[in-house]
Motif scaffolding. Structure first.
Motif, short mmCIF file in Angstrom:
data_model
loop_
_atom_site.label_atom_id
_atom_site.label_comp_id
_atom_site.label_asym_id
_atom_site.label_seq_id
_atom_site.Cartn_x
_atom_site.Cartn_y
_atom_site.Cartn_z
N UNK A 171 22.41 -13.27 -30.84
CA UNK A 171 22.71 -12.01 -31.52
C UNK A 171 21.82 -10.91 -31.00
N UNK A 172 22.43 -9.78 -30.70
CA UNK A 172 21.70 -8.57 -30.38
C UNK A 172 22.20 -7.51 -31.35
N UNK A 173 21.27 -6.90 -32.07
CA UNK A 173 21.66 -6.01 -33.16
C UNK A 173 20.90 -4.70 -33.11
N UNK A 174 21.58 -3.66 -33.53
CA UNK A 174 20.95 -2.35 -33.73
C UNK A 174 21.22 -1.96 -35.18
N UNK A 175 20.13 -1.96 -35.96
CA UNK A 175 20.24 -1.66 -37.39
C UNK A 175 19.11 -0.71 -37.77
N UNK A 176 19.40 0.56 -37.97
CA UNK A 176 18.37 1.52 -38.34
C UNK A 176 17.71 1.15 -39.67
N UNK B 63 15.56 -1.25 -40.39
CA UNK B 63 15.36 -2.68 -40.66
C UNK B 63 14.19 -3.20 -39.85
N UNK B 64 13.23 -3.86 -40.55
CA UNK B 64 12.12 -4.46 -39.82
C UNK B 64 12.50 -5.87 -39.38
N UNK B 65 11.78 -6.40 -38.40
CA UNK B 65 12.15 -7.67 -37.79
C UNK B 65 12.08 -8.83 -38.78
N UNK C 102 24.92 -5.11 -45.67
CA UNK C 102 25.48 -4.19 -46.65
C UNK C 102 24.84 -4.40 -48.02
N UNK C 103 24.68 -5.66 -48.43
CA UNK C 103 24.05 -5.96 -49.72
C UNK C 103 22.60 -5.49 -49.76
N UNK C 104 21.95 -5.44 -48.58
CA UNK C 104 20.57 -4.96 -48.49
C UNK C 104 20.51 -3.44 -48.36
N UNK C 105 21.67 -2.77 -48.40
CA UNK C 105 21.71 -1.32 -48.31
C UNK C 105 21.58 -0.80 -46.89
N UNK C 106 21.93 -1.63 -45.92
CA UNK C 106 21.79 -1.26 -44.51
C UNK C 106 23.15 -1.25 -43.83
N UNK C 107 23.29 -0.36 -42.84
CA UNK C 107 24.52 -0.28 -42.06
C UNK C 107 24.18 -0.48 -40.58
N UNK D 161 24.40 -29.27 -34.03
CA UNK D 161 23.19 -28.45 -34.07
C UNK D 161 23.60 -26.99 -33.89
N UNK D 162 23.03 -26.13 -34.71
CA UNK D 162 23.28 -24.70 -34.58
C UNK D 162 21.94 -24.02 -34.35
N UNK D 163 21.86 -23.24 -33.28
CA UNK D 163 20.65 -22.48 -33.00
C UNK D 163 20.98 -21.00 -33.08
N UNK D 164 19.94 -20.20 -33.33
CA UNK D 164 20.12 -18.75 -33.44
C UNK D 164 18.98 -18.07 -32.71
N UNK D 165 19.32 -17.20 -31.76
CA UNK D 165 18.38 -16.33 -31.07
C UNK D 165 18.76 -14.92 -31.47
N UNK D 166 18.02 -14.35 -32.43
CA UNK D 166 18.37 -13.03 -32.97
C UNK D 166 17.30 -12.02 -32.56
N UNK D 167 17.74 -10.92 -31.96
CA UNK D 167 16.83 -9.86 -31.57
C UNK D 167 17.33 -8.53 -32.11
N UNK D 168 16.41 -7.83 -32.76
CA UNK D 168 16.70 -6.50 -33.28
C UNK D 168 16.29 -5.52 -32.19
N UNK D 169 17.22 -4.67 -31.79
CA UNK D 169 16.95 -3.72 -30.72
C UNK D 169 16.83 -2.32 -31.28
N UNK D 170 16.11 -1.51 -30.56
CA UNK D 170 15.90 -0.13 -30.99
C UNK D 170 17.14 0.71 -30.79
#
Length: 142
Positions: free
Chosen positions: A101-106, A108-110, A67-72, A133-142
């Motif tokens: 995390x699997x995300x769909x955010x119009x 937004x580049x990776x 939201x702070x980056x202007x994205x929804x 330990x905290x790990x993060x596997x984040x993928x931006x999906x189309x």
């Protein structure tokens, strides 16, 4: 802000059982026991609740960052897998929380997505309280 929950336990550690109740009423006498924690009996356990808290906290932190980056986001879907392992010297410890995390955010580049997701992982209050330990596997999906 203070949030409260109550635990009631009856009996020994292995053979006893308890229930959990939250002030909001979301949990109300929810069963937990040795079997719900270390076996597959229906009910909950502290690690499952911590996983839900971490997944929810991280996802909300990311929503605010977007939201702070202007994205929804259209969708942010997070799984937290909390590991309970034997501790040095006996007992157990929560050693890891693996966020997927699997995300769909119009729009937004990776690279920006990874930056925002990592920031949310590091700065959500539940991440900050964990001594694991905290790990993060984040993928931006189309």
């Amino acid at each position: 802000m203070i949030r409260k929950a109550n635990a009631m336990w009856r009996g020994t550690g292995r053979d006893g059982a308890g229930d959990l109740t939250t002030a909001s009423g979301v949990l109300n006498g929810t069963a937990y026991s040795y079997k719900t924690r270390f076996e597959d009996e229906p009910g909950t356990n502290p690690e499952e609740l911590l996983a839900a808290a971490h997944a929810g906290c991280f996802t909300m932190a990311l929503a605010f960052a977007l939201q702070q980056a202007g994205l929804t986001p259209l969708e942010l879907k997070t799984e937290a897998a909390v590991s309970l392992d034997p501790a040095d010297g006996g007992g157990f410890r929560i050693s890891k929380s693996a966020l997927t995390l699997r995300a769909r955010v119009p729009g937004l580049d990776d690279a920006k997505f990874q930056e925002l997701a990592k920031g949310a992982e590091q700065n959500c209050p539940v991440s900050k309280v964990l001594n694991a330990e905290i790990t993060l596997d984040a993928q931006l999906e189309a």
